[in-house]
Motif scaffolding. Sequence first.
Motif, PDB file in Angstrom:
ATOM      1  N   GLY A 118       2.245  -7.489   3.114  1.00  0.00           N
ATOM      2  CA  GLY A 118       2.659  -6.437   2.187  1.00  0.00           C
ATOM      3  C   GLY A 118       3.292  -5.250   2.907  1.00  0.00           C
ATOM      4  N   GLY A 119       4.077  -4.488   2.167  1.00  0.00           N
ATOM      5  CA  GLY A 119       4.776  -3.336   2.738  1.00  0.00           C
ATOM      6  C   GLY A 119       3.981  -2.043   2.598  1.00  0.00           C
ATOM      7  N   TYR A 120       4.458  -1.000   3.270  1.00  0.00           N
ATOM      8  CA  TYR A 120       3.790   0.305   3.234  1.00  0.00           C
ATOM      9  C   TYR A 120       4.817   1.394   2.922  1.00  0.00           C
ATOM     10  CZ  TYR A 120       1.188   4.427   4.616  1.00  0.00           C
ATOM     11  OH  TYR A 120       0.569   5.644   4.605  1.00  0.00           O
ATOM     12  N   GLY A 121       4.518   2.214   1.927  1.00  0.00           N
ATOM     13  CA  GLY A 121       5.368   3.375   1.623  1.00  0.00           C
ATOM     14  C   GLY A 121       6.581   3.016   0.771  1.00  0.00           C
ATOM     15  N   ASP A 122       7.171   4.018   0.179  1.00  0.00           N
ATOM     16  CA  ASP A 122       8.332   3.852  -0.714  1.00  0.00           C
ATOM     17  C   ASP A 122       9.519   3.257   0.050  1.00  0.00           C
ATOM     18  OD1 ASP A 122      10.508   4.110  -2.409  1.00  0.00           O
ATOM     19  OD2 ASP A 122       9.991   6.150  -3.062  1.00  0.00           O
ATOM     20  N   PRO A 123      10.053   2.111  -0.400  1.00  0.00           N
ATOM     21  CA  PRO A 123      11.181   1.487   0.304  1.00  0.00           C
ATOM     22  C   PRO A 123      12.417   2.395   0.402  1.00  0.00           C
ATOM     23  CG  PRO A 123      10.303   0.002  -1.370  1.00  0.00           C
ATOM     24  CD  PRO A 123       9.604   1.319  -1.554  1.00  0.00           C
ATOM     25  N   LEU A 124      12.523   3.363  -0.516  1.00  0.00           N
ATOM     26  CA  LEU A 124      13.683   4.264  -0.434  1.00  0.00           C
ATOM     27  C   LEU A 124      13.542   5.259   0.712  1.00  0.00           C
ATOM     28  CD1 LEU A 124      14.501   5.035  -4.189  1.00  0.00           C
ATOM     29  CD2 LEU A 124      15.610   3.413  -2.646  1.00  0.00           C
ATOM     30  N   LEU A 184       4.748   5.942  -5.458  1.00  0.00           N
ATOM     31  CA  LEU A 184       3.509   6.344  -4.792  1.00  0.00           C
ATOM     32  C   LEU A 184       2.554   5.175  -4.568  1.00  0.00           C
ATOM     33  CD1 LEU A 184       2.918   9.628  -6.806  1.00  0.00           C
ATOM     34  CD2 LEU A 184       3.740   9.457  -4.452  1.00  0.00           C
ATOM     35  N   GLU A 185       2.538   4.240  -5.485  1.00  0.00           N
ATOM     36  CA  GLU A 185       1.642   3.086  -5.327  1.00  0.00           C
ATOM     37  C   GLU A 185       2.171   1.948  -6.189  1.00  0.00           C
ATOM     38  OE1 GLU A 185      -0.941   1.736  -2.956  1.00  0.00           O
ATOM     39  OE2 GLU A 185      -1.304   3.897  -3.117  1.00  0.00           O
ATOM     40  N   VAL A 186       1.976   0.725  -5.726  1.00  0.00           N
ATOM     41  CA  VAL A 186       2.388  -0.463  -6.476  1.00  0.00           C
ATOM     42  C   VAL A 186       1.152  -1.319  -6.728  1.00  0.00           C
ATOM     43  CG1 VAL A 186       3.795  -2.564  -6.430  1.00  0.00           C
ATOM     44  CG2 VAL A 186       4.683  -0.462  -5.401  1.00  0.00           C
ATOM     45  N   MET A 219       0.848  -1.191   0.000  1.00  0.00           N
ATOM     46  CA  MET A 219       0.000   0.000   0.000  1.00  0.00           C
ATOM     47  C   MET A 219       0.882   1.239   0.000  1.00  0.00           C
ATOM     48  SD  MET A 219      -2.961   0.741   2.825  1.00  0.00           S
ATOM     49  CE  MET A 219      -3.691   2.367   2.906  1.00  0.00           C
ATOM     50  N   CYS A 220       0.444   2.272  -0.697  1.00  0.00           N
ATOM     51  CA  CYS A 220       1.116   3.576  -0.701  1.00  0.00           C
ATOM     52  C   CYS A 220       2.589   3.474  -1.103  1.00  0.00           C
ATOM     53  CB  CYS A 220       1.003   4.257   0.660  1.00  0.00           C
ATOM     54  SG  CYS A 220      -0.670   4.732   1.070  1.00  0.00           S
ATOM     55  N   ILE A 236      -4.612  11.376   0.856  1.00  0.00           N
ATOM     56  CA  ILE A 236      -5.121  10.119   0.279  1.00  0.00           C
ATOM     57  C   ILE A 236      -4.023   9.079   0.102  1.00  0.00           C
ATOM     58  CG2 ILE A 236      -7.156  11.085  -0.870  1.00  0.00           C
ATOM     59  CD1 ILE A 236      -5.443  11.004  -3.497  1.00  0.00           C
ATOM     60  N   GLY A 237      -2.808   9.418   0.504  1.00  0.00           N
ATOM     61  CA  GLY A 237      -1.715   8.459   0.422  1.00  0.00           C
ATOM     62  C   GLY A 237      -0.574   8.962   1.281  1.00  0.00           C
TER      63      GLY A 237
END
Lengths: 737, 164
Positions: free
Chosen positions: A607-613, B130-132, A532-533, B56-57
Amino acid sequence: MTKTDTMVNLRKRLEESESLLAMTGCYDGITNLECREQDPLKFETIHMKLRASCVSAREIARRISASPGVREVGEMVAALYTPEGDAIAISNGIMVHVHTMSRFIKWMIKNDYQDDPGINPGDIFANNDAFIGTVQVPDVMDVVPIYHEGTLVGWAGAVCHELEAGGITPGGDVALAQERFGEGLFVCAEKIGLNDKIRRDYIIRCERNLRMPIYWILDEQAKVAACFNMRDRVLELIDEIGIDFYQKISKEFIEEGRRTQLARVRQLTIPGKYRANTFYGHVTKGKPGFQPLGDPDWLYSIPLQMDIQLDGKIVLDFEGAQPWGYHSMNCTPAGMDGGMFVTLTQHMNFEGLVNDGAWLATQLKLPEGTWTNPDSEFCATATSWALLLPAYGAFQRMLSRGFLARGFLEEVFVGQVNSPMIEMGGISQYGKPFGIAHFECAAAGSGALAIKDGLDTAYVGWNPESDMGNIEIWELDMPMVYLGRSILPNSGGAGKYRGGNAFMSTWVINKSPEVRIVTSEHSSRVFDNAGMCGGYPAPTCQMHRVVRNSNISQRADARKPLVHSTGLDQNELTMNLEGDHQIIEGPHITAPMKAGDIFTHSYNGGGGYGDPLERDPILVLDDIIQGQSSRVHGENIHGVRFKGSIEDTTLEIDLPGTMAARKQLKDERLQKAIPVSDWFENERGKVIEGSFAPEVVKMYRAAMNLSDDFSDEFRTFWQLSDSFAFSEPKQGEDKHG
Amino acid sequence: MDRNQLEEYKLLVDGQLPWPQTKNLMSSYKDRDRFFKILAIYQDKVQWQEKILLPIGENLFIVQKGKENIVKCTCGYEFGDYRQNWKLQAVMVVRKTREDLERIYPHSDVCDPSWMEIREFICPDCGTLLEVEACSPGYPITFDFCPDLEGFYKEWLKVPLGSE
Ligand SMILES: [Zn+2]
């Protein structure tokens, strides 16, 4: 027949209650919470008393049960119902069954059980038919009516998840069942006891139709004891507060539950339209035991839409889902209800005062003919968790989008995961026939949170109090000895906060000439636990690595090191053991194994959350040091650069190097990325040509055949003509759907 | 807002709130005006002036720009009207070969690229992921969330959309 309850016709009462709800919008027409208004403190106290009686009844039952699933892992729930079958109070545990049991009671009422076979004091009814009201065959539920001076005042009910159901393959979640007729022992809303005693002929039937009857039969005793205990507590309470007040207040609890659910939604989320989709991939081609009824390999999509209405009602719609099929992964509306209910209890009703009111404040749209609502009652539902887990994980992500938008970041949760489980049977270490479901699966990784990593090896959606059980207990019940149980590095999805990691177990078969191991809910070829995100999905579940005829006992005799897992590079078994090495994709369905063979099984991470960088490099370093992830993982995905080495404990972060690497990775992303419009043009061509794998084309074709809405949306998105359709399969290519 | 609570929420947004306090926040009754408190923290963090209407994110906000309500990245990039899927204005990387997948899933088993691909939706300006999406090839892009923004402000918050 003794007509104890001559005054009230239950079916009429139920119909009246339903029409009162329809007319007033309030449960049983209760528009004012009079008991609550008169004395809020008394109101809460009585509800807490009822809930406490459910919780303590469950604890009593756990101590009677012989099954490690119930004793160790707590695969059980107990609840109290109104005469019409609506849950007033529930225990902790597998809360998925609160509303499924409700359906069971209502089913008996609607089918005039009051006339035949009669509903009398001391009766015991059982059910495990998902089309009447449960999730799958191993979820066997017992209910007893509660009578007060000749009047039915409610029901007490309990469910245990059985570890052996007597199906075509051993265990509870009978993966090989392709129709109802292979799923095991069915008890279809049956009166199994009279005068507070389970019938002897019912027990004989269980003894003769199950591989390990002791679990089922003692669980029956445990559940019935729990029900009697709750019944006694209710009757004591009635003596204290009077019958009229009890009947009035117990219904107000449900109406209050309904109002609370609506208020919670308005408090914690945002109204609007939420969407998600997830997938399940099944691989059984060439595996023994499959009847040629359906396709051996298939890919199913699970699209979801959640509408949060302004009144706080949640409407969850599965339009576009796949047709039901000849496999065990279909689910009935009762199961779909259960999945939603248990998920809501974790997000909206976690303070324990939840009941069927919460269910009344939601709506499920399950298109008929799909695997969420099969139009054939012959179809199998033995492993419906294969649908429920990914679907309700996606539901959790949609809810979490609402929490995020509303500012409740501490509630954002990427959700539950699909994770495979092991079923087995054959000859035990004691030389006797046996069968069991191995429930260490009740401790997968969880999805990440918006503020921290997910839980490692500590969460499943169906039972919020997850537990893998002690190794030594499991070893008592199966002819397999653990060589290891270890964290599976990198098994959570990457992100600013990673998904929780899963674990893998490694066993040697011990003192048995024959063990059949079948694994179920084993999605292959797809990532079914999304992020997510900007977080990534967890990897697919590891394949099974197996060694038949291994030289493990010679190694042990020679005092050489044993193997404890497949290792980071999946080569520990091949490097250290001689024998026939096998890699098995998807469910493990092969010939029986025997003493000396090695079996490995992995569970799924979240699942993961947010940009891994954006992940804090310190967290990346910690994970590597603790064996939660590998160095390559930290470098490739998180862009962290290190100095020193893990081997001599000098590993540390190279901060300037990390900053430069992260910038470079972002630049590379932007160089590599293409505008979505460019991608669209290219992909559209492929859609028109239908140039996808056959399973993919079949999935789209099936969804479009079943759903005009899905078809419209698909055609609109790809800017196709109204008549666009994927070409029909060639003869022999298509079996069903 | 009380100063301690403001500090606590800032730490929460940054993922720095210690676990005992986080747990406390999870278990206790939710504050009814949390939305505006968190909004103020976000507004303070971003470099641009447009008023945030709804997060929203992790890095995306619906903001008021003139008469329009648009989706905006933390970096300032604008994705257009919030009622349209912002993903269509993003740039994307699709991982549909085993090699591309294994790069981000080292040591793990990965999906079959003919059954499923990974779509990374990236901000064209700051390069943030931003989203996968993980879906089968050919699956339409998902519009994750279209809020009923007007209904939310008018009916639930009881304040006109866009006013203080
Ligand atoms: Zn940006």
